[in-house]
Scaffold this motif. Structure first.
Motif: not given
Length: 158
Positions: A138-149
């Protein structure tokens, strides 16, 4: 060995020898074990206290909120699948064929990114029964979508 002499006033003198070798052996083993485990606890620890949403101490400066922080973006990882919360909108992404719908989550996250291009923060919660691997996905999916914080909320997903 420690040696203790006690002069007896009654005429009998006591001579006691203490064997400290087992105590020293035990302490050396405990100190070695403490040093080894101290390194591993720091490697596996995630700092959540410095987050905007985490517990604050008196010594930490107040972090500046990221842009669009008032719009809540939360990903709940549950046994039934992902539940994405964007503001007041709740989007359920159930499991498909026993697998989490990662592609659907990424598509929804990219849609959110198009709506709020300046938003970079998100919160992930995970149920206690879920494996740690699913939290990382889930964290990787957020990072790949541009949510870094990304913040990880403690406690189970609601």
């Amino acid at each position: 060995m420690a040696h203790i002499d006690s002069g007896g006033s009654g005429g009998r003198e006591r001579n006691i020898e203490l064997n400290l070798v087992p105590v020293i052996d035990l302490m050396s083993v405990l100190i070695t074990f403490l040093l080894i485990t101290a390194v591993w606890t720091q490697v596996s620890m995630i700092q959540i206290g410095s987050s905007l949403y985490g517990k604050k101490s008196d010594t930490q400066p107040n972090p500046t909120p990221p842009p669009m922080a008032d719009v809540v973006l939360k990903v709940d990882v549950k046994e039934i699948g992902y539940v994405l919360t964007v503001g007041k909108q709740v989007i359920s992404l159930p499991m498909q064929n026993g697998q989490f719908d990662d592609a659907g989550l990424i598509a929804q996250l990219q849609r959110v990114k198009q709506l709020y291009p300046e938003k970079v923060d998100a919160v992930v919660t995970v149920a206690d029964a879920m494996p740690y691997e699913q939290l990382i996905k889930a964290m990787d999916n957020l990072l790949s979508s541009g949510f870094s914080a990304i913040s990880v909320a403690t406690g189970a997903a609601n």
